[in-house]
Design an enzyme around this catalytic site. Structure first.
Site, PDB file in Angstrom:
ATOM      1  N   HIS A 120      -8.204 -45.894 -10.418  1.00  0.00           N
ATOM      2  CA  HIS A 120      -9.094 -44.969 -10.295  1.00  0.00           C
ATOM      3  C   HIS A 120     -10.259 -45.100  -9.482  1.00  0.00           C
ATOM      4  O   HIS A 120     -10.513 -46.082  -8.834  1.00  0.00           O
ATOM      5  CB  HIS A 120      -9.672 -44.654 -11.768  1.00  0.00           C
ATOM      6  CG  HIS A 120     -10.716 -45.796 -12.202  1.00  0.00           C
ATOM      7  ND1 HIS A 120     -10.019 -47.195 -12.445  1.00  0.00           N
ATOM      8  CD2 HIS A 120     -12.055 -46.143 -12.286  1.00  0.00           C
ATOM      9  CE1 HIS A 120     -10.959 -47.817 -12.794  1.00  0.00           C
ATOM     10  NE2 HIS A 120     -11.988 -47.346 -12.680  1.00  0.00           N
ATOM     11  N   ASP A 122     -14.420 -44.121  -9.306  1.00  0.00           N
ATOM     12  CA  ASP A 122     -15.367 -44.324 -10.448  1.00  0.00           C
ATOM     13  C   ASP A 122     -16.189 -42.856 -10.708  1.00  0.00           C
ATOM     14  O   ASP A 122     -16.339 -42.239  -9.679  1.00  0.00           O
ATOM     15  CB  ASP A 122     -16.655 -45.257 -10.141  1.00  0.00           C
ATOM     16  CG  ASP A 122     -16.059 -46.536 -10.480  1.00  0.00           C
ATOM     17  OD1 ASP A 122     -15.085 -47.001 -11.239  1.00  0.00           O
ATOM     18  OD2 ASP A 122     -16.879 -47.501  -9.928  1.00  0.00           O
ATOM     19  N   HIS A 274      -9.572 -48.435  -7.328  1.00  0.00           N
ATOM     20  CA  HIS A 274      -9.530 -49.950  -7.859  1.00  0.00           C
ATOM     21  C   HIS A 274      -8.796 -50.016  -9.359  1.00  0.00           C
ATOM     22  O   HIS A 274      -8.703 -49.028 -10.086  1.00  0.00           O
ATOM     23  CB  HIS A 274     -10.728 -50.403  -8.092  1.00  0.00           C
ATOM     24  CG  HIS A 274     -11.806 -49.806  -8.637  1.00  0.00           C
ATOM     25  ND1 HIS A 274     -12.559 -48.776  -8.302  1.00  0.00           N
ATOM     26  CD2 HIS A 274     -12.311 -50.209 -10.018  1.00  0.00           C
ATOM     27  CE1 HIS A 274     -13.300 -48.322  -9.256  1.00  0.00           C
ATOM     28  NE2 HIS A 274     -13.147 -49.124 -10.238  1.00  0.00           N
ATOM     29  N   ARG A 289     -21.823 -53.350 -13.905  1.00  0.00           N
ATOM     30  CA  ARG A 289     -21.539 -52.411 -12.675  1.00  0.00           C
ATOM     31  C   ARG A 289     -22.789 -51.742 -12.553  1.00  0.00           C
ATOM     32  O   ARG A 289     -23.066 -51.268 -13.681  1.00  0.00           O
ATOM     33  CB  ARG A 289     -20.282 -51.714 -12.930  1.00  0.00           C
ATOM     34  CG  ARG A 289     -20.077 -50.895 -11.628  1.00  0.00           C
ATOM     35  CD  ARG A 289     -18.730 -49.799 -11.683  1.00  0.00           C
ATOM     36  NE  ARG A 289     -19.347 -48.698 -12.534  1.00  0.00           N
ATOM     37  CZ  ARG A 289     -18.631 -47.727 -13.250  1.00  0.00           C
ATOM     38  NH1 ARG A 289     -17.322 -48.005 -13.074  1.00  0.00           N
ATOM     39  NH2 ARG A 289     -19.080 -46.595 -13.749  1.00  0.00           N
TER      40      ARG A 289
END
Length: 336
Positions: A120, A122, A274, A289
């Site tokens: 995906h 983000d 990623h 994150r």
């Protein structure tokens, strides 16, 4: 092979203005042939001088993912402040609560569903999705738990001409209500997804090919948030999705990073996908994150991405999800 920042940026000039007159010497070590580089000898912080910050951004646009080892001095607040280095303000996740005590941190804890084991980009279910993501390793397994990134610019450039021409014309609907793409998720994870991650359901149309605003390159916008292609039924959409995703995730377009505690990975979220490899069983893995606010994607025809719907689920579900989040005080999202 190592080289300095000046040579690393010559091949992919940024569209940033006010370029500093000189670039510092940065030890930039490519990790894979088409994506990823480690920058050595840098202590990350918002206090880096403007020339160094510019050189790091130039390296990011070129290599798509940058790795920084042993950044143990960073805490949550310092990590949030790093967004200045990468050209924007921090932005919280639109549906998942931030880590308690922080303002913008999304914590992915393997003991509470934080296993992002699906390809995906983000938050593409929003029109203005983050332009950069900054991930810090807090707790890592003794073995396993690596993350892999794919270069969506290289994937586009390598498409056969007929596929590239098709991609140039396509638009896709992205949504965070994507449970059907995770058939092996547990019932608990599905419920957590429904009550927290998809407590507000977005549907956004993106061009399949966008023009990168800093590098001018063309990149594919796909990944597991894709619901279907505009003008195609679900069956045909799935076949098209599989074809394009297979080109993106070819091993030649990827880089894999073995985490150590204190490592930081920064990726250009407009030019990558990623996947967090879920191969570490019951070992504990925690990463945190923060994302940098991004602009609305623009297709080759000049049209901009647009959010078509944003629907909050029933108040009962929302209250249930909020109660659960207060009780757990953890991230409740398998994939962000």
């Amino acid at each position: 092979m190592t080289y300095d920042a000046a040579s690393s940026t010559a091949a992919a000039p940024s569209r940033e203005t006010h370029t500093p007159p000189t670039a510092p010497h940065l030890e930039i070590v490519p990790v894979a042939g088409r994506i990823g580089a480690e920058i050595r000898g840098i202590r990350l912080g918002a206090d880096l001088d403007p020339t160094t910050q510019h050189a790091i951004r130039q390296a990011l646009w070129r290599h798509k993912v940058l790795f920084f080892r042993r950044q143990h001095h960073l805490d949550d607040a310092h990590q949030e402040a790093l967004t200045d280095v990468f050209g924007g303000a921090p932005v919280p996740h639109p549906t998942v609560p931030v880590k308690p005590g922080s303002r913008y941190i999304l914590e992915l804890d393997s003991q509470h569903g934080g296993r992002a084991d699906s390809w995906h980009t983000d938050v593409t279910f929003e029109a203005a999705y983050p332009k950069v993501s900054i991930l810090r390793a807090v707790t890592v397994p003794a073995a396993g738990g690596d993350t892999t990134w794919a270069n969506t610019v290289a994937a586009y450039e390598d498409l056969p001409a007929p596929l590239r021409q098709l991609a140039d014309t396509l638009w896709a609907v992205h949504s965070n209500d994507y449970a059907a793409r995770r058939p092996h998720a547990s019932e608990a994870d599905r419920e957590r997804h429904r009550t927290v991650f998809a407590s507000t359901v977005y549907e956004t149309e993106h061009p399949v090919v966008q023009v990168h605003p800093d590098s001018g390159e063309r990149a594919l916008i796909l990944g597991h948030f894709v619901k279907q292609f505009v003008g195609f039924n679900r069956f045909d959409s799935q076949r098209l999705f599989e074809i394009f995703q297979a080109h993106i995730t070819r091993p030649e377009n990827t880089v894999r990073w073995r985490w150590a505690e204190g490592d930081v990975a920064v990726w250009d979220n407009r030019a990558t996908q990623h996947y967090a490899i879920n191969d570490y069983g019951d070992q504990h893995r925690v990463v945190r994150r923060v994302t940098v606010d991004g602009g609305v994607a623009v297709g080759l025809d000049g049209r901009h991405s647009v959010t078509r719907s944003k629907v909050t689920r029933s108040s009962d579900v929302a209250l249930e999800g909020a109660s659960s989040r207060r009780a757990e005080s953890t991230t409740a999202s398998p994939v962000a």
